[in-house]
Design an enzyme around this catalytic site. Structure first.
Site, PDB file in Angstrom:
ATOM      1  N   HIS A  21       0.853  -1.340   0.045  1.00 37.87           N
ATOM      2  CA  HIS A  21       0.021   0.107  -0.001  1.00 37.87           C
ATOM      3  C   HIS A  21       0.744   1.295   0.026  1.00 37.87           C
ATOM      4  CE1 HIS A  21      -3.085  -2.743   2.425  1.00 37.87           C
ATOM      5  NE2 HIS A  21      -3.596  -2.406   1.375  1.00 37.87           N
ATOM      6  N   LYS A  45     -15.419  -6.870   5.192  1.00 41.26           N
ATOM      7  CA  LYS A  45     -14.328  -7.706   5.420  1.00 41.26           C
ATOM      8  C   LYS A  45     -14.086  -8.043   6.709  1.00 41.26           C
ATOM      9  CE  LYS A  45     -11.677  -6.740   1.330  1.00 41.26           C
ATOM     10  NZ  LYS A  45     -10.082  -6.258   0.717  1.00 41.26           N
ATOM     11  N   ARG A  94      -2.123  -5.873  -8.581  1.00 41.71           N
ATOM     12  CA  ARG A  94      -1.431  -6.878  -8.021  1.00 41.71           C
ATOM     13  C   ARG A  94      -1.291  -7.926  -9.367  1.00 41.71           C
ATOM     14  NH1 ARG A  94      -3.603  -7.405  -2.451  1.00 41.71           N
ATOM     15  NH2 ARG A  94      -5.286  -6.858  -3.755  1.00 41.71           N
ATOM     16  N   SER A 132      -3.108  -7.748   2.941  1.00 36.54           N
ATOM     17  CA  SER A 132      -3.351  -7.706   4.419  1.00 36.54           C
ATOM     18  C   SER A 132      -3.596  -9.213   5.072  1.00 36.54           C
ATOM     19  CB  SER A 132      -4.357  -6.852   4.987  1.00 36.54           C
ATOM     20  OG  SER A 132      -3.950  -5.522   4.300  1.00 36.54           O
TER      21      SER A 132
HETATM   22  P1  ADP Z   1      -9.571  -3.500  -0.164  1.00 36.35           P
HETATM   23  O1  ADP Z   1      -9.732  -2.064  -0.758  1.00 36.35           O
HETATM   24  O2  ADP Z   1      -9.714  -4.464  -1.706  1.00 36.35           O
HETATM   25  O3  ADP Z   1     -10.637  -3.882   0.804  1.00 36.35           O
HETATM   26  P2  ADP Z   1      -7.202  -3.298   0.559  1.00 36.35           P
HETATM   27  O4  ADP Z   1      -7.492  -2.251   1.377  1.00 36.35           O
HETATM   28  O5  ADP Z   1      -6.116  -4.217   1.058  1.00 36.35           O
HETATM   29  O6  ADP Z   1      -8.290  -4.050  -0.139  1.00 36.35           O
HETATM   30  O7  ADP Z   1      -6.427  -2.200  -0.625  1.00 36.35           O
HETATM   31  C1  ADP Z   1      -6.670  -1.193  -1.121  1.00 36.35           C
HETATM   32  C2  ADP Z   1      -5.838  -0.933  -2.188  1.00 36.35           C
HETATM   33  O8  ADP Z   1      -4.759  -1.465  -2.341  1.00 36.35           O
HETATM   34  C3  ADP Z   1      -6.625  -1.810  -3.436  1.00 36.35           C
HETATM   35  O9  ADP Z   1      -6.490  -1.053  -4.689  1.00 36.35           O
HETATM   36  C4  ADP Z   1      -5.600  -2.997  -3.530  1.00 36.35           C
HETATM   37  O10 ADP Z   1      -5.488  -3.433  -4.921  1.00 36.35           O
HETATM   38  C5  ADP Z   1      -4.318  -2.194  -3.243  1.00 36.35           C
HETATM   39  N1  ADP Z   1      -3.304  -3.064  -2.729  1.00 36.35           N
HETATM   40  C6  ADP Z   1      -3.404  -3.972  -1.877  1.00 36.35           C
HETATM   41  N2  ADP Z   1      -2.559  -4.778  -1.720  1.00 36.35           N
HETATM   42  C7  ADP Z   1      -1.447  -4.440  -2.402  1.00 36.35           C
HETATM   43  C8  ADP Z   1       0.035  -4.718  -3.120  1.00 36.35           C
HETATM   44  N3  ADP Z   1       0.703  -5.580  -2.125  1.00 36.35           N
HETATM   45  N4  ADP Z   1       0.571  -3.856  -4.038  1.00 36.35           N
HETATM   46  C9  ADP Z   1      -0.416  -3.106  -4.499  1.00 36.35           C
HETATM   47  N5  ADP Z   1      -1.436  -2.586  -4.125  1.00 36.35           N
HETATM   48  C10 ADP Z   1      -2.003  -3.386  -3.320  1.00 36.35           C
END
Ligand code: ADP
Length: 163
Positions: A21, A45, A94, A132
């Site tokens: 992130h 989630k 990703r 996560s």
């Molecule tokens: P979500 O929003 O799908 O509940 P997250 O909060 O983990 O999940 O992700 C927020 C954003 O960060 C999403 O666009 C997700 O694709 C991106 N993201 C999560 N992990 C990574 C990573 N390892 N590398 C790049 N982007 C990521």
């Protein structure tokens, strides 16, 4: 009249924030005047951490970067973008498997508000498999997550799982 400030929002659950992130946020923040992490209050989630705690961990992780801010939101991302005067949404991609969901969401957001543009970025390859859930799982089982999360997140996970 001065130039309009270009702001981008980075919505997500961030339960908890990890280096994938942060990698996206730092690079996106260099393309805009400012970036705001917006933590989803109504994530489906079942987050491990409260919204307040997720915000605190993000704040601590980006405290040295002065054009990145953190807040939370409920409701539609595009409405929140308008509220905080952002013109774009940044999301990470990703794998091809992320694409379908992200594409659907981007199309819906575009339908809802044509002034807000969705932008996608791939992370550094060292974070491509990071999410996560994996971080929580490894931490819960005593594995070392130092390469994948900021120190404050490692500490909070340790506290959570040692209860
Ligand atoms: P979500 O929003 O799908 O509940 P997250 O909060 O983990 O999940 O992700 C927020 C954003 O960060 C999403 O666009 C997700 O694709 C991106 N993201 C999560 N992990 C990574 C990573 N390892 N590398 C790049 N982007 C990521």
């Amino acid at each position: 009249m001065g130039e309009k400030v270009k702001k981008i929002i980075y919505p997500g659950t961030f339960d908890p924030i990890h280096n994938g992130h942060i990698d996206i946020a730092i690079r996106a923040s260099k393309l805009f005047d400012s970036l705001e992490f917006v933590v989803a209050k109504n994530s489906e989630k079942m987050p491990l951490f409260s919204v307040q705690k997720r915000i605190k961990m993000i704040e601590e992780s980006i405290k040295d970067i002065n054009n990145i801010k953190v807040s939370s939101f409920g409701g539609l991302v595009v409405d929140h973008a308008v509220k905080i005067e952002a013109s774009a949404i940044i999301r990470g991609l990703r794998h091809v498997s992320d694409f379908e969901f992200e594409f659907q969401m981007a199309m819906m957001n575009f339908h809802l508000n044509k002034n807000i543009t969705s932008i996608f970025m791939m992370p550094d390859e060292k974070y491509i498999h990071l999410n996560s859930s994996v971080v929580k799982d490894v931490s819960k089982n005593g594995g070392d997550i130092s390469d994948f999360v900021p120190k404050c997140v490692k500490k909070e996970l340790f506290i959570k799982y040692s209860k």
